[in-house]
Design a protein around this motif. Structure first.
Motif, PDB file in Angstrom:
ATOM      1  N   VAL A   1     -10.252   3.620  -7.091  1.00 53.28           N
ATOM      2  CA  VAL A   1      -8.954   2.973  -7.332  1.00 53.28           C
ATOM      3  C   VAL A   1      -8.778   2.679  -8.827  1.00 53.28           C
ATOM      4  O   VAL A   1      -9.743   2.320  -9.511  1.00 53.28           O
ATOM      5  CB  VAL A   1      -8.883   1.656  -6.514  1.00 53.28           C
ATOM      6  N   ALA A   2      -7.548   2.820  -9.302  1.00 52.13           N
ATOM      7  CA  ALA A   2      -7.187   2.509 -10.707  1.00 52.13           C
ATOM      8  C   ALA A   2      -8.111   3.221 -11.687  1.00 52.13           C
ATOM      9  O   ALA A   2      -8.596   2.651 -12.657  1.00 52.13           O
ATOM     10  CB  ALA A   2      -7.186   0.995 -10.946  1.00 52.13           C
ATOM     11  N   ALA A   3      -8.337   4.497 -11.411  1.00 56.83           N
ATOM     12  CA  ALA A   3      -9.316   5.279 -12.167  1.00 56.83           C
ATOM     13  C   ALA A   3      -8.678   6.337 -13.055  1.00 56.83           C
ATOM     14  O   ALA A   3      -9.371   7.049 -13.772  1.00 56.83           O
ATOM     15  CB  ALA A   3     -10.286   5.941 -11.198  1.00 56.83           C
ATOM     16  N   GLY A   4      -7.340   6.501 -12.969  1.00 51.08           N
ATOM     17  CA  GLY A   4      -6.695   7.598 -13.694  1.00 51.08           C
ATOM     18  C   GLY A   4      -6.770   8.900 -12.931  1.00 51.08           C
ATOM     19  O   GLY A   4      -6.537   9.972 -13.486  1.00 51.08           O
ATOM     20  N   LEU A   5      -7.091   8.809 -11.642  1.00 47.33           N
ATOM     21  CA  LEU A   5      -7.204   9.995 -10.779  1.00 47.33           C
ATOM     22  C   LEU A   5      -6.062  10.064  -9.764  1.00 47.33           C
ATOM     23  O   LEU A   5      -6.046  10.933  -8.902  1.00 47.33           O
ATOM     24  CB  LEU A   5      -8.554   9.979 -10.042  1.00 47.33           C
ATOM     25  N   ALA A   6      -5.118   9.137  -9.870  1.00 49.48           N
ATOM     26  CA  ALA A   6      -3.930   9.093  -9.013  1.00 49.48           C
ATOM     27  C   ALA A   6      -4.254   8.984  -7.522  1.00 49.48           C
ATOM     28  O   ALA A   6      -3.568   9.557  -6.676  1.00 49.48           O
ATOM     29  CB  ALA A   6      -3.027  10.300  -9.268  1.00 49.48           C
ATOM     30  N   GLY A   7      -5.299   8.221  -7.224  1.00 46.50           N
ATOM     31  CA  GLY A   7      -5.701   8.066  -5.820  1.00 46.50           C
ATOM     32  C   GLY A   7      -4.607   7.471  -4.947  1.00 46.50           C
ATOM     33  O   GLY A   7      -4.397   7.924  -3.814  1.00 46.50           O
ATOM     34  N   GLY A   8      -3.906   6.486  -5.458  1.00 44.32           N
ATOM     35  CA  GLY A   8      -2.842   5.864  -4.658  1.00 44.32           C
ATOM     36  C   GLY A   8      -1.723   6.858  -4.389  1.00 44.32           C
ATOM     37  O   GLY A   8      -1.201   6.940  -3.270  1.00 44.32           O
ATOM     38  N   SER A   9      -1.373   7.637  -5.402  1.00 42.36           N
ATOM     39  CA  SER A   9      -0.344   8.663  -5.233  1.00 42.36           C
ATOM     40  C   SER A   9      -0.821   9.734  -4.258  1.00 42.36           C
ATOM     41  O   SER A   9      -0.038  10.259  -3.457  1.00 42.36           O
ATOM     42  CB  SER A   9      -0.029   9.317  -6.581  1.00 42.36           C
TER      43      SER A   9
ATOM     44  N   SER B   1       5.427   8.687  -9.663  1.00 41.33           N
ATOM     45  CA  SER B   1       5.571   9.864 -10.518  1.00 41.33           C
ATOM     46  C   SER B   1       4.591  10.986 -10.172  1.00 41.33           C
ATOM     47  O   SER B   1       4.904  12.162 -10.343  1.00 41.33           O
ATOM     48  CB  SER B   1       5.345   9.461 -11.976  1.00 41.33           C
ATOM     49  N   ASP B   2       3.383  10.633  -9.736  1.00 47.80           N
ATOM     50  CA  ASP B   2       2.367  11.663  -9.473  1.00 47.80           C
ATOM     51  C   ASP B   2       2.412  12.180  -8.035  1.00 47.80           C
ATOM     52  O   ASP B   2       1.675  13.115  -7.697  1.00 47.80           O
ATOM     53  CB  ASP B   2       0.959  11.089  -9.710  1.00 47.80           C
ATOM     54  N   VAL B   3       3.237  11.576  -7.185  1.00 48.69           N
ATOM     55  CA  VAL B   3       3.195  11.934  -5.755  1.00 48.69           C
ATOM     56  C   VAL B   3       3.671  13.370  -5.492  1.00 48.69           C
ATOM     57  O   VAL B   3       3.018  14.100  -4.730  1.00 48.69           O
ATOM     58  CB  VAL B   3       3.951  10.892  -4.894  1.00 48.69           C
TER      59      VAL B   3
ATOM     60  N   ASN C   1       0.845  -1.194   0.000  1.00 47.28           N
ATOM     61  CA  ASN C   1       0.000   0.000   0.000  1.00 47.28           C
ATOM     62  C   ASN C   1       0.878   1.241   0.000  1.00 47.28           C
ATOM     63  O   ASN C   1       1.846   1.351   0.759  1.00 47.28           O
ATOM     64  CB  ASN C   1      -0.936  -0.002   1.203  1.00 47.28           C
ATOM     65  N   LEU C   2       0.551   2.170  -0.878  1.00 48.58           N
ATOM     66  CA  LEU C   2       1.391   3.356  -1.052  1.00 48.58           C
ATOM     67  C   LEU C   2       1.443   4.222   0.206  1.00 48.58           C
ATOM     68  O   LEU C   2       2.411   4.951   0.412  1.00 48.58           O
ATOM     69  CB  LEU C   2       0.884   4.166  -2.253  1.00 48.58           C
ATOM     70  N   VAL C   3       0.427   4.131   1.055  1.00 49.70           N
ATOM     71  CA  VAL C   3       0.442   4.883   2.322  1.00 49.70           C
ATOM     72  C   VAL C   3       1.614   4.406   3.183  1.00 49.70           C
ATOM     73  O   VAL C   3       2.395   5.219   3.708  1.00 49.70           O
ATOM     74  CB  VAL C   3      -0.888   4.681   3.081  1.00 49.70           C
TER      75      VAL C   3
ATOM     76  N   SER D   1      -5.487  -0.638 -15.503  1.00 52.17           N
ATOM     77  CA  SER D   1      -4.124  -0.574 -14.989  1.00 52.17           C
ATOM     78  C   SER D   1      -3.308   0.380 -15.856  1.00 52.17           C
ATOM     79  O   SER D   1      -3.315   0.274 -17.096  1.00 52.17           O
ATOM     80  CB  SER D   1      -3.525  -1.984 -14.957  1.00 52.17           C
ATOM     81  N   THR D   2      -2.613   1.300 -15.213  1.00 48.28           N
ATOM     82  CA  THR D   2      -1.845   2.320 -15.935  1.00 48.28           C
ATOM     83  C   THR D   2      -0.814   1.697 -16.887  1.00 48.28           C
ATOM     84  O   THR D   2      -0.753   2.083 -18.061  1.00 48.28           O
ATOM     85  CB  THR D   2      -1.186   3.283 -14.929  1.00 48.28           C
ATOM     86  N   PRO D   3       0.022   0.726 -16.445  1.00 50.86           N
ATOM     87  CA  PRO D   3       1.004   0.142 -17.370  1.00 50.86           C
ATOM     88  C   PRO D   3       0.348  -0.486 -18.596  1.00 50.86           C
ATOM     89  O   PRO D   3       0.884  -0.419 -19.710  1.00 50.86           O
ATOM     90  CB  PRO D   3       1.709  -0.928 -16.524  1.00 50.86           C
TER      91      PRO D   3
HETATM   92  P1  ATP Z   1      -2.278   6.834 -11.825  1.00 57.34           P
HETATM   93  O1  ATP Z   1      -3.232   7.730 -12.544  1.00 57.34           O
HETATM   94  O2  ATP Z   1      -1.427   7.517 -10.788  1.00 57.34           O
HETATM   95  O3  ATP Z   1      -1.484   5.905 -12.665  1.00 57.34           O
HETATM   96  P2  ATP Z   1      -4.605   5.447 -10.990  1.00 57.34           P
HETATM   97  O4  ATP Z   1      -5.419   6.590 -10.510  1.00 57.34           O
HETATM   98  O5  ATP Z   1      -4.975   4.863 -12.306  1.00 57.34           O
HETATM   99  O6  ATP Z   1      -3.104   5.845 -10.955  1.00 57.34           O
HETATM  100  P3  ATP Z   1      -4.472   4.342  -8.343  1.00 57.34           P
HETATM  101  O7  ATP Z   1      -5.826   4.433  -7.735  1.00 57.34           O
HETATM  102  O8  ATP Z   1      -3.460   5.314  -7.926  1.00 57.34           O
HETATM  103  O9  ATP Z   1      -4.619   4.315  -9.935  1.00 57.34           O
HETATM  104  O10 ATP Z   1      -3.970   2.857  -8.055  1.00 57.34           O
HETATM  105  C1  ATP Z   1      -3.147   2.120  -8.873  1.00 57.34           C
HETATM  106  C2  ATP Z   1      -2.750   0.850  -8.114  1.00 57.34           C
HETATM  107  O11 ATP Z   1      -1.937   1.202  -6.994  1.00 57.34           O
HETATM  108  C3  ATP Z   1      -3.913   0.090  -7.505  1.00 57.34           C
HETATM  109  O12 ATP Z   1      -4.480  -0.811  -8.403  1.00 57.34           O
HETATM  110  C4  ATP Z   1      -3.264  -0.618  -6.320  1.00 57.34           C
HETATM  111  O13 ATP Z   1      -2.776  -1.872  -6.721  1.00 57.34           O
HETATM  112  C5  ATP Z   1      -2.067   0.241  -5.960  1.00 57.34           C
HETATM  113  N1  ATP Z   1      -2.212   0.934  -4.655  1.00 57.34           N
HETATM  114  C6  ATP Z   1      -1.367   0.867  -3.633  1.00 57.34           C
HETATM  115  N2  ATP Z   1      -1.770   1.622  -2.609  1.00 57.34           N
HETATM  116  C7  ATP Z   1      -2.889   2.210  -2.972  1.00 57.34           C
HETATM  117  C8  ATP Z   1      -3.784   3.111  -2.333  1.00 57.34           C
HETATM  118  N3  ATP Z   1      -3.578   3.579  -1.098  1.00 57.34           N
HETATM  119  N4  ATP Z   1      -4.857   3.511  -3.025  1.00 57.34           N
HETATM  120  C9  ATP Z   1      -5.063   3.074  -4.293  1.00 57.34           C
HETATM  121  N5  ATP Z   1      -4.266   2.213  -4.924  1.00 57.34           N
HETATM  122  C10 ATP Z   1      -3.181   1.778  -4.292  1.00 57.34           C
END
Ligand code: ATP
Length: 314
Positions: A111-119, A151-153, A82-84, A193-195
């Motif tokens: 999650v995985a929405a293109g909104l950089a939630g994990g970052s 990269s987005d952090v 987890n990125l946290v 998935s971004t990749p």
């Molecule tokens: P980005 O636009 O930055 O590429 P995203 O918005 O498409 O990302 P995120 O929601 O940031 O996607 O999550 C991408 C992946 O990161 C998730 O599928 C998950 O496996 C991993 N991840 C790790 N920690 C977290 C977190 N706290 N919240 C969301 N995803 C997380």
């Protein structure tokens, strides 16, 4: 000048809880250049922080733990992936201290929405632990720690509207004249998935099937200064959009629904599958969001505004 409020200096160590709010990002412009030797694509992007937030609280603890609720709960692992937790450990290493904290994440950013939630959550963890531990790095130094996490952090530590270069981690604020823009964020049922989206773009480009790149962000940057949503609408662009549409053809329906509902423009956010629509004002954004929900072409649609501040103590 970009932020709604001034950055609040972290208090000198806190018993907690420290609460940090962090926004989602959209990309107003995303130029994807060639693949670099390290495997990342060279990017030129204009990031924009919008009013859809996650919240992280941090308390003292004798271990490092994470709990969560909301979007992705039960789905995201709460271990070191987890990125946290990665961010908390990175800050502890950087400041040469033990990573001790009880963290709780309330997640609204899908999650995985293109909104950089994990970052965004990583940025929130940096700001929260910096305050809890009294390490007082401040935003610029936190952005340096942030680069190695994702990269987005760094952008989500900064917020506002900013130009991102390199793999996106080199950020500099864009002076966007204090104007607020109104958007609708339309979220899809299943993430991307971004990749995978970058690989699809490479395939399309290899086959000669990708459209010309959006190129340099000059027009977009000039449009931001003009404060006219119709001008901004014409300047939005995303090189990843065709790759996201190729993987998820049903997103055409979402974009069409926004267009039919009167959006000034619709674009895939980052690597998708979220679509964002530009509205003329807050009322227009509310009306658009309702129509998008009624169209059944997305899981949810909500009005937001930007730019907003990056991760900060509330
Ligand atoms: P980005 O636009 O930055 O590429 P995203 O918005 O498409 O990302 P995120 O929601 O940031 O996607 O999550 C991408 C992946 O990161 C998730 O599928 C998950 O496996 C991993 N991840 C790790 N920690 C977290 C977190 N706290 N919240 C969301 N995803 C997380």
């Amino acid at each position: 000048p970009l932020d709604e409020e001034e950055y609040e200096r972290p208090r000198l160590g806190s018993a907690g809880p420290v609460r940090v709010r962090v926004p989602a990002k959209i990309n107003l412009h995303l130029h994807v250049g060639p693949v670099r030797p390290d495997g990342y694509h060279e990017l030129v992007t204009v990031y924009h922080a919008v009013s859809l937030y996650d919240e992280l609280s941090a308390r003292r603890g004798d271990r490092l733990t994470l709990t969560m609720e909301g979007e992705g709960a039960g789905e995201l692992t709460l271990d070191d992936d987890n990125l946290v937790l990665r961010a908390a450990r990175a800050l502890a290493r950087y400041t040469r201290r033990q990573p001790l904290a009880r963290l709780h994440l309330r997640k609204q950013i899908p999650v995985a929405a293109g909104l950089a939630g994990g970052s965004a959550d990583a940025a929130a963890a940096l700001v929260a632990c910096d305050a809890l531990w009294g390490t007082n790095l401040g935003r610029d130094e936190l952005a340096v720690v942030a680069r190695d996490i994702g990269s987005d952090v760094p952008f989500l530590v900064l917020g506002g509207t900013a130009l991102g270069t390199g793999r996106g981690e080199q950020v500099s604020p864009v002076l966007a004249s204090g104007h607020s823009w109104h958007w609708v964020v339309a979220v899809a049922g299943v993430g991307l998935s971004t990749p995978t989206v970058y690989r699809e773009l490479d395939h399309l480009r290899g086959d000669g099937a990708a459209p010309a790149s959006v190129g340099a962000p000059d027009t977009l940057l000039a449009a931001l200064r003009q404060r006219d949503p119709a001008v901004l609408a014409a300047a939005l662009g995303n090189d990843l959009q065709d790759a996201a549409l190729s993987l998820r053809p049903e997103l055409h329906r979402t974009l069409d629904a926004g267009h039919d509902a009167g959006a000034l423009a619709g674009i895939v956010s980052g690597s998708g599958p979220t679509c964002v629509f530009l509205a003329t004002d807050a009322r227009h954004a509310e009306a658009l969001a309702k129509e998008l929900v009624d169209s059944g072409s997305c899981r949810s649609a909500q009005p937001v505004h930007g730019p907003v501040a990056g991760a900060r103590v509330v």
